[in-house]
Design an enzyme around this catalytic site. Structure first.
Site, PDB file in Angstrom:
ATOM      1  CG  ASP A  19      25.949  22.860  45.941  1.00 57.30           C
ATOM      2  OD1 ASP A  19      27.176  22.891  46.074  1.00 57.30           O
ATOM      3  OD2 ASP A  19      25.214  23.847  46.139  1.00 57.30           O
ATOM      4  CE1 TYR A 196      25.844  32.211  40.776  1.00 56.84           C
ATOM      5  CE2 TYR A 196      27.956  32.693  39.711  1.00 56.84           C
ATOM      6  CZ  TYR A 196      27.084  31.791  40.318  1.00 56.84           C
ATOM      7  OH  TYR A 196      27.445  30.481  40.438  1.00 56.84           O
ATOM      8  CD  GLN A 257      21.754  18.393  35.327  1.00 57.63           C
ATOM      9  OE1 GLN A 257      21.561  17.181  35.435  1.00 57.63           O
ATOM     10  NE2 GLN A 257      22.635  19.033  36.060  1.00 57.63           N
ATOM     11  NE  ARG A 273      23.946  30.508  38.345  1.00 57.00           N
ATOM     12  CZ  ARG A 273      22.801  30.889  38.856  1.00 57.00           C
ATOM     13  NH1 ARG A 273      22.318  32.077  38.560  1.00 57.00           N
ATOM     14  NH2 ARG A 273      22.118  30.111  39.664  1.00 57.00           N
ATOM     15  CD  GLU A 275      32.289  22.630  40.293  1.00 61.79           C
ATOM     16  OE1 GLU A 275      32.437  23.399  41.263  1.00 61.79           O
ATOM     17  OE2 GLU A 275      32.530  21.417  40.359  1.00 61.79           O
ATOM     18  CG  ASP A 276      26.498  20.941  35.633  1.00 67.09           C
ATOM     19  OD1 ASP A 276      27.333  20.046  35.399  1.00 67.09           O
ATOM     20  OD2 ASP A 276      25.354  20.921  35.140  1.00 67.09           O
ATOM     21  CB  SER A 277      25.847  26.441  33.524  1.00 69.43           C
ATOM     22  OG  SER A 277      26.400  27.423  34.371  1.00 69.43           O
TER      23      SER A 277
HETATM   24  O1  TRH Z   1      23.485  27.463  40.118  1.00 69.63           O
HETATM   25  P1  TRH Z   1      24.930  27.724  40.197  1.00 69.63           P
HETATM   26  O2  TRH Z   1      25.313  29.089  40.519  1.00 69.63           O
HETATM   27  O3  TRH Z   1      25.513  26.747  41.229  1.00 69.63           O
HETATM   28  C1  TRH Z   1      26.580  26.736  42.058  1.00 69.63           C
HETATM   29  C2  TRH Z   1      26.161  26.901  43.466  1.00 69.63           C
HETATM   30  O4  TRH Z   1      26.082  28.270  43.777  1.00 69.63           O
HETATM   31  C3  TRH Z   1      27.099  26.186  44.323  1.00 69.63           C
HETATM   32  O5  TRH Z   1      26.878  26.381  45.690  1.00 69.63           O
HETATM   33  C4  TRH Z   1      28.510  26.557  44.006  1.00 69.63           C
HETATM   34  O6  TRH Z   1      29.265  25.619  44.693  1.00 69.63           O
HETATM   35  C5  TRH Z   1      28.766  26.401  42.534  1.00 69.63           C
HETATM   36  O7  TRH Z   1      27.817  27.150  41.800  1.00 69.63           O
HETATM   37  C6  TRH Z   1      30.148  26.836  42.132  1.00 69.63           C
HETATM   38  O8  TRH Z   1      25.633  27.343  38.790  1.00 69.63           O
HETATM   39  P2  TRH Z   1      25.923  25.958  38.042  1.00 69.63           P
HETATM   40  O9  TRH Z   1      27.048  25.242  38.723  1.00 69.63           O
HETATM   41  O10 TRH Z   1      26.122  26.265  36.644  1.00 69.63           O
HETATM   42  O11 TRH Z   1      24.625  25.078  38.216  1.00 69.63           O
HETATM   43  C7  TRH Z   1      23.431  25.333  37.533  1.00 69.63           C
HETATM   44  C8  TRH Z   1      22.711  24.025  37.256  1.00 69.63           C
HETATM   45  O12 TRH Z   1      21.371  24.283  36.905  1.00 69.63           O
HETATM   46  C9  TRH Z   1      23.332  23.238  36.118  1.00 69.63           C
HETATM   47  O13 TRH Z   1      23.328  21.852  36.409  1.00 69.63           O
HETATM   48  C10 TRH Z   1      22.382  23.496  34.963  1.00 69.63           C
HETATM   49  C11 TRH Z   1      21.075  23.608  35.685  1.00 69.63           C
HETATM   50  N1  TRH Z   1      20.017  24.346  34.980  1.00 69.63           N
HETATM   51  C12 TRH Z   1      18.903  23.632  34.548  1.00 69.63           C
HETATM   52  O14 TRH Z   1      18.835  22.399  34.731  1.00 69.63           O
HETATM   53  N2  TRH Z   1      17.918  24.321  33.916  1.00 69.63           N
HETATM   54  C13 TRH Z   1      17.974  25.654  33.675  1.00 69.63           C
HETATM   55  O15 TRH Z   1      17.029  26.215  33.077  1.00 69.63           O
HETATM   56  C14 TRH Z   1      19.144  26.363  34.130  1.00 69.63           C
HETATM   57  C15 TRH Z   1      19.236  27.842  33.859  1.00 69.63           C
HETATM   58  C16 TRH Z   1      20.138  25.669  34.779  1.00 69.63           C
END
Ligand code: TRH
Length: 386
Positions: A19, A196, A257, A273, A275-277
Site C-alpha cells: 500500500d 509470502y 525502495q 509478490r 503488486e508493486d514488486s
Molecule cells: O508487501 P506486499 O505483499 O504488499 C501488498 C500488501 O499486502 C497489500 O495490502 C496488498 O494490497 C498488496 O500487496 C497486493 O508486496 P508488494 O506490493 O510487492 O510491496 C512491497 C514493497 O516493498 C514494494 O514497494 C517494494 C518494497 N521493498 C523495499 O522497498 N525494499 C525491500 O527490501 C523489499 C523486499 C521490498
C-alpha cells in the site's frame, strides 16, 4: 502567477509494504515529474520508514524527497487540495469528506486509485465516476496492462537507468558488496526471493542443494526467510551467507525502495509478490514468478490466470506450459522440484520473452501521467466520465 496544484494522496496500510509502496512511488513521481505540491497522508509511518528510511515516524508533518508526508490525523486540520486521491478505497475522515463536498466539484477532483488486475472487467470500470453526496463525483481509476486502463507506475527514466545499470559489468558485484554479500558462484542461477509463506519448501531446497546446477537465493526479509532459516536450523541474518551443496543462501537486508530495483536487475529470476514488486520485476525484464497476494476462497486464482493469459499470449505452447506449471505450483503450495527445473532450463528463452513483454508494456502511457491527463480531460466542472 500560476500556482502549483496541490495533490492529496491518502494511504491506509492494510498490511505489508504494498500500500505504502505504491503510494510513495506515485507521490514522488507526481512531485518530481509533474511538479505538483504532493501531500501524502499515511496511517502507519513505521511501515513507511521500512521502505524510506528518511521518514521519521514521530513527526506528523515532514518533507521527504520533495513530498510532504503527513500523519493520518492531519486531515482533520487541513483543507482539501485540488486533487484528492484515495489509494485502494481507503476511508477518509468524515470532516475531511465534508470539506471536499463544501468546496465542491469546481474546486476539488476526487479519485479512487484501485488495485492492479489483469481481468477484462477492469477496462470497463476504469474512469467510471461514482456520484457522492453533495453532487461531487469520485472517479475510479484502474491500473492495468492494456491501453484501455490506467497503465502501470513507471518513472520517466526507469528503463534508461535499468539499461545503463545492466550494461555496467561491475554493477551487480558493487550492489551485492554494498549489502555485505559476495558475488554469486560461477554459473549460478541468481534468484531474488520475495514471497509470502508457502508450504513444501523443504523438498525444493533439498533438491536445489543436490542438483548439479548451482543456485544462489537472495532472500528478502519475511516469512519465506523464516521458513528457510527453520530448514537450515540457523537464523540467517542480513548480510549472512551459507552454503548447502549447490545451493548458496544469502540473507538480504530490507533495502530502501529506490534500491530495490537493483536487486531485480541483478537477478536471473525474480520471485515477487503483491503488486508493486510484481510490476517492478516486469520492468526489470527478467523471468519472474508471481506469488499473488492470497485471498479468502482462492479469489486470487482467477486474477493470477487473467495475468497469465495476457503474459503468455502468443508464446510457444511448451514455454507457456512451463510458466503456468511453476506459477500454479508456487501459488497453490504444490511440490516445486520438477516444475522449477523445467523453468530454469528455459531461462534464456524466458528472458527474451520478459524483454519483449517489458517493451510492449512500455508502449502504454505510465500511470501517473495517465492519471494527470484523465483529471485534466475531465475538467473541474465536466459532466461525469463514462
Ligand atoms: O508487501 P506486499 O505483499 O504488499 C501488498 C500488501 O499486502 C497489500 O495490502 C496488498 O494490497 C498488496 O500487496 C497486493 O508486496 P508488494 O506490493 O510487492 O510491496 C512491497 C514493497 O516493498 C514494494 O514497494 C517494494 C518494497 N521493498 C523495499 O522497498 N525494499 C525491500 O527490501 C523489499 C523486499 C521490498
Amino acid at each position: 502567477m500560476s500556482q502549483r496544484e496541490t495533490w492529496d494522496l491518502f494511504c491506509h496500510v492494510v498490511d505489508n509494504y504494498g500500500d505504502i509502496g505504491v503510494g510513495w512511488r506515485l507521490a514522488r513521481q507526481l512531485a518530481h515529474e509533474h511538479a505538483f505540491h504532493v501531500r501524502l497522508f499515511v496511517d502507519d509511518l513505521n511501515t513507511f520508514r521500512s521502505i524510506s528510511p528518511q521518514v521519521n515516524p514521530r513527526l506528523t508533518q515532514q518533507t521527504v524527497a520533495g513530498v510532504e508526508v503527513l500523519g493520518w490525523g492531519r486531515q482533520l486540520q487541513l483543507d482539501p487540495g485540488d486533487v484528492v486521491v484515495e489509494l485502494f478505497g481507503c476511508h477518509l475522515a468524515a470532516p475531511f469528506v465534508e470539506r471536499i463536498q463544501q468546496r465542491g466539484a469546481a474546486h476539488v477532483r476526487w479519485v479512487n486509485l484501485e488495485h492492479l488486475s489483469a481481468e477484462a472487467w477492469v477496462e470497463d470500470a476504469h474512469l467510471r465516476p461514482s456520484p457522492q453526496p453533495g453532487g461531487i463525483n469520485k472517479l475510479f481509476f484502474f491500473p492495468g496492462f492494456t491501453q484501455a486502463t490506467g497503465g502501470l507506475l513507471r518513472e520517466a527514466d526507469l528503463l534508461v537507468r535499468r539499461d545503463a545499470w545492466q550494461a555496467m559489468p561491475a554493477a551487480r558485484r558493487i550492489a551485492l558488496r554494498a549489502l555485505g554479500l559476495p558475488p554469486p558462484p560461477e554459473h549460478a542461477v541468481a534468484v531474488l526471493l520475495f514471497g509470502y509463506a508457502r508450504e513444501r519448501l523443504d523438498d525444493w531446497l533439498r533438491s536445489l542443494a543436490a542438483t548439479a546446477q548451482p543456485t544462489v537465493l537472495w532472500i528478502c526479509p519475511g516469512p519465506l526467510r523464516e521458513a528457510i532459516s527453520a530448514w537450515l536450523h540457523m537464523d540467517l541474518l542480513p548480510g549472512q551467507t551459507t552454503v548447502r551443496g549447490s545451493l548458496t543462501l544469502c540473507a538480504l537486508p530490507f533495502v530502501a525502495q529506490e534500491r530495490f530495483d537493483e536487486l531485480l536487475w541483478a537477478a536471473d529470476l525474480c520471485v515477487v509478490r503483491g503488486e508493486d514488486s510484481f510490476v517492478r520485476a516486469q520492468w526489470a525484464a527478467r523471468p519472474l514468478v508471481w506469488h499473488i497476494y492470497p485471498q479468502r476462497d482462492d479469489a486470487h486464482l482467477p486474477k493470477l490466470q487473467a495475468f497469465l493469459d495476457r503474459y503468455l499470449d502468443g508464446l510457444d505452447a511448451d514455454l507457456a506450459d512451463t510458466v503456468t506449471a511453476l506459477w500454479n505450483a508456487w501459488n497453490r503450495g504444490l511440490e516445486l522440484d520438477a516444475v522449477w527445473s523445467d523453468f530454469i532450463a528455459e531461462l534464456p528463452r524466458l528472458r527474451r520473452h520478459a524483454e519483449r513483454w517489458a517493451a510492449r508494456l512500455a508502449q502504454h502511457g505510465d500511470l501517473a501521467t495517465q492519471l494527470v491527463r484523465a483529471l485534466r480531460d475531465a475538467g473541474r466542472d465536466a459532466p461525469p466520465l463514462v
